[in-house]
Design a protein around this motif. Sequence first.
Motif, PDB file in Angstrom:
ATOM      1  N   GLN A  89      12.989  -7.575 -16.860  1.00 44.88           N
ATOM      2  CA  GLN A  89      13.951  -6.683 -16.230  1.00 44.88           C
ATOM      3  C   GLN A  89      14.105  -5.395 -17.030  1.00 44.88           C
ATOM      4  O   GLN A  89      13.857  -5.369 -18.233  1.00 44.88           O
ATOM      5  CB  GLN A  89      15.314  -7.369 -16.111  1.00 44.88           C
ATOM      6  N   MET A  90      14.558  -4.343 -16.322  1.00 44.74           N
ATOM      7  CA  MET A  90      14.784  -3.056 -16.957  1.00 44.74           C
ATOM      8  C   MET A  90      15.888  -2.351 -16.191  1.00 44.74           C
ATOM      9  O   MET A  90      16.041  -2.545 -14.988  1.00 44.74           O
ATOM     10  CB  MET A  90      13.497  -2.231 -16.911  1.00 44.74           C
ATOM     11  N   SER A  91      16.651  -1.517 -16.885  1.00 49.17           N
ATOM     12  CA  SER A  91      17.702  -0.740 -16.244  1.00 49.17           C
ATOM     13  C   SER A  91      17.360   0.737 -16.335  1.00 49.17           C
ATOM     14  O   SER A  91      16.791   1.190 -17.325  1.00 49.17           O
ATOM     15  CB  SER A  91      19.052  -0.976 -16.924  1.00 49.17           C
ATOM     16  N   VAL A  92      17.715   1.474 -15.272  1.00 46.08           N
ATOM     17  CA  VAL A  92      17.475   2.911 -15.234  1.00 46.08           C
ATOM     18  C   VAL A  92      18.771   3.584 -14.806  1.00 46.08           C
ATOM     19  O   VAL A  92      19.409   3.178 -13.837  1.00 46.08           O
ATOM     20  CB  VAL A  92      16.345   3.266 -14.234  1.00 46.08           C
ATOM     21  N   PHE A  93      19.160   4.618 -15.534  1.00 46.79           N
ATOM     22  CA  PHE A  93      20.299   5.438 -15.152  1.00 46.79           C
ATOM     23  C   PHE A  93      19.743   6.738 -14.599  1.00 46.79           C
ATOM     24  O   PHE A  93      18.980   7.435 -15.269  1.00 46.79           O
ATOM     25  CB  PHE A  93      21.199   5.715 -16.359  1.00 46.79           C
ATOM     26  N   ILE A  94      20.094   7.057 -13.366  1.00 47.44           N
ATOM     27  CA  ILE A  94      19.578   8.263 -12.721  1.00 47.44           C
ATOM     28  C   ILE A  94      20.724   9.240 -12.550  1.00 47.44           C
ATOM     29  O   ILE A  94      21.727   8.930 -11.923  1.00 47.44           O
ATOM     30  CB  ILE A  94      18.948   7.940 -11.354  1.00 47.44           C
ATOM     31  N   LYS A  95      20.534  10.413 -13.089  1.00 43.49           N
ATOM     32  CA  LYS A  95      21.509  11.485 -12.930  1.00 43.49           C
ATOM     33  C   LYS A  95      20.833  12.569 -12.111  1.00 43.49           C
ATOM     34  O   LYS A  95      19.698  12.952 -12.384  1.00 43.49           O
ATOM     35  CB  LYS A  95      21.926  12.016 -14.305  1.00 43.49           C
ATOM     36  N   ASN A 109      21.748   1.303   2.130  1.00 45.58           N
ATOM     37  CA  ASN A 109      22.668   0.498   2.937  1.00 45.58           C
ATOM     38  C   ASN A 109      22.173   0.372   4.373  1.00 45.58           C
ATOM     39  O   ASN A 109      22.268  -0.699   4.985  1.00 45.58           O
ATOM     40  CB  ASN A 109      24.064   1.107   2.912  1.00 45.58           C
ATOM     41  N   GLN A 110      21.630   1.447   4.946  1.00 44.85           N
ATOM     42  CA  GLN A 110      21.136   1.414   6.327  1.00 44.85           C
ATOM     43  C   GLN A 110      19.936   0.482   6.469  1.00 44.85           C
ATOM     44  O   GLN A 110      19.782  -0.180   7.499  1.00 44.85           O
ATOM     45  CB  GLN A 110      20.736   2.814   6.794  1.00 44.85           C
ATOM     46  N   GLN A 111      19.090   0.437   5.460  1.00 46.74           N
ATOM     47  CA  GLN A 111      17.905  -0.418   5.518  1.00 46.74           C
ATOM     48  C   GLN A 111      18.257  -1.897   5.300  1.00 46.74           C
ATOM     49  O   GLN A 111      17.415  -2.759   5.503  1.00 46.74           O
ATOM     50  CB  GLN A 111      16.872   0.026   4.469  1.00 46.74           C
ATOM     51  N   GLY A 112      19.481  -2.162   4.875  1.00 45.40           N
ATOM     52  CA  GLY A 112      19.906  -3.551   4.677  1.00 45.40           C
ATOM     53  C   GLY A 112      19.491  -4.129   3.337  1.00 45.40           C
ATOM     54  O   GLY A 112      19.510  -5.342   3.153  1.00 45.40           O
ATOM     55  N   HIS A 113      19.100  -3.263   2.414  1.00 47.67           N
ATOM     56  CA  HIS A 113      18.742  -3.746   1.083  1.00 47.67           C
ATOM     57  C   HIS A 113      20.006  -4.098   0.311  1.00 47.67           C
ATOM     58  O   HIS A 113      21.015  -3.427   0.418  1.00 47.67           O
ATOM     59  CB  HIS A 113      17.954  -2.677   0.311  1.00 47.67           C
ATOM     60  N   ARG A 114      19.906  -5.170  -0.458  1.00 51.40           N
ATOM     61  CA  ARG A 114      21.051  -5.580  -1.262  1.00 51.40           C
ATOM     62  C   ARG A 114      21.071  -4.879  -2.612  1.00 51.40           C
ATOM     63  O   ARG A 114      22.065  -4.888  -3.293  1.00 51.40           O
ATOM     64  CB  ARG A 114      21.039  -7.085  -1.464  1.00 51.40           C
ATOM     65  N   SER A 115      19.960  -4.302  -3.022  1.00 48.12           N
ATOM     66  CA  SER A 115      19.908  -3.611  -4.312  1.00 48.12           C
ATOM     67  C   SER A 115      19.015  -2.386  -4.198  1.00 48.12           C
ATOM     68  O   SER A 115      18.171  -2.284  -3.307  1.00 48.12           O
ATOM     69  CB  SER A 115      19.400  -4.546  -5.409  1.00 48.12           C
ATOM     70  N   TYR A 116      19.211  -1.467  -5.106  1.00 49.46           N
ATOM     71  CA  TYR A 116      18.465  -0.215  -5.079  1.00 49.46           C
ATOM     72  C   TYR A 116      16.992  -0.433  -5.374  1.00 49.46           C
ATOM     73  O   TYR A 116      16.134   0.275  -4.866  1.00 49.46           O
ATOM     74  CB  TYR A 116      19.070   0.787  -6.070  1.00 49.46           C
ATOM     75  N   TRP A 117      16.652  -1.416  -6.170  1.00 49.78           N
ATOM     76  CA  TRP A 117      15.246  -1.626  -6.491  1.00 49.78           C
ATOM     77  C   TRP A 117      14.462  -2.041  -5.253  1.00 49.78           C
ATOM     78  O   TRP A 117      13.270  -1.744  -5.157  1.00 49.78           O
ATOM     79  CB  TRP A 117      15.066  -2.626  -7.637  1.00 49.78           C
ATOM     80  N   GLU A 118      15.110  -2.701  -4.296  1.00 47.92           N
ATOM     81  CA  GLU A 118      14.405  -3.062  -3.064  1.00 47.92           C
ATOM     82  C   GLU A 118      14.054  -1.805  -2.269  1.00 47.92           C
ATOM     83  O   GLU A 118      12.968  -1.723  -1.686  1.00 47.92           O
ATOM     84  CB  GLU A 118      15.268  -4.011  -2.226  1.00 47.92           C
TER      85      GLU A 118
END
Length: 130
Positions: A89-95, A109-118
Motif C-alpha cells: 500500500q501507498m498513500s498520496v496527498f494531492i494538492k 461518486n458518479q461512477q460508483g467507486h468506493r475509493s479514489y484509487w478505483e
Amino acid sequence: MSGYGFGRKPAGRNTDESGAGGGADAPERLDFTGIPRTPVNLDPAREEAAIRRGDALGFVDRGAARDIQADTSEGAPSTRRRRRSAQPQMSVFIKGPKDTLEWFIEYTNQQGHRSYWEALEEFRSLVESK
C-alpha cells in the motif's frame, strides 16, 4: 519523594524477629496439610457421566474440535479460506486547483467507486488501452 509503597511495612502489623508476621493482629495462615500434591485419579464412570451432563448443557470438548479439524484435512470440505496476499500500500496527498479536485471527487461518486484509487485504476486502463 514517593516510594509508591514499596519497601514499607504495612501499618498496624506486628512482625516477629524473622519477619514472618506472627504478631497479635496478623491473619492466620491457611493449613494445607490434608491436601494431596499428587495428580488426582479420575473414576472413568464418573468422568463419562460428567461429559454427558456437559454435552446436555451444550459444552464442546476442545480436544474434539481438534479431532474435527484433523478429519476435515483428510478430504472432507473445510471452512477455512485462503487469504489473498495483500498488495503493498501507498498513500498520496494531492494538492491542486479546487475545481479540478472537486470534479474528480464528483466523478468518482458518479461512477460508483468506493475509493479514489478505483477511479484512478479506471483512468489507467483507459490511457493504456489507447
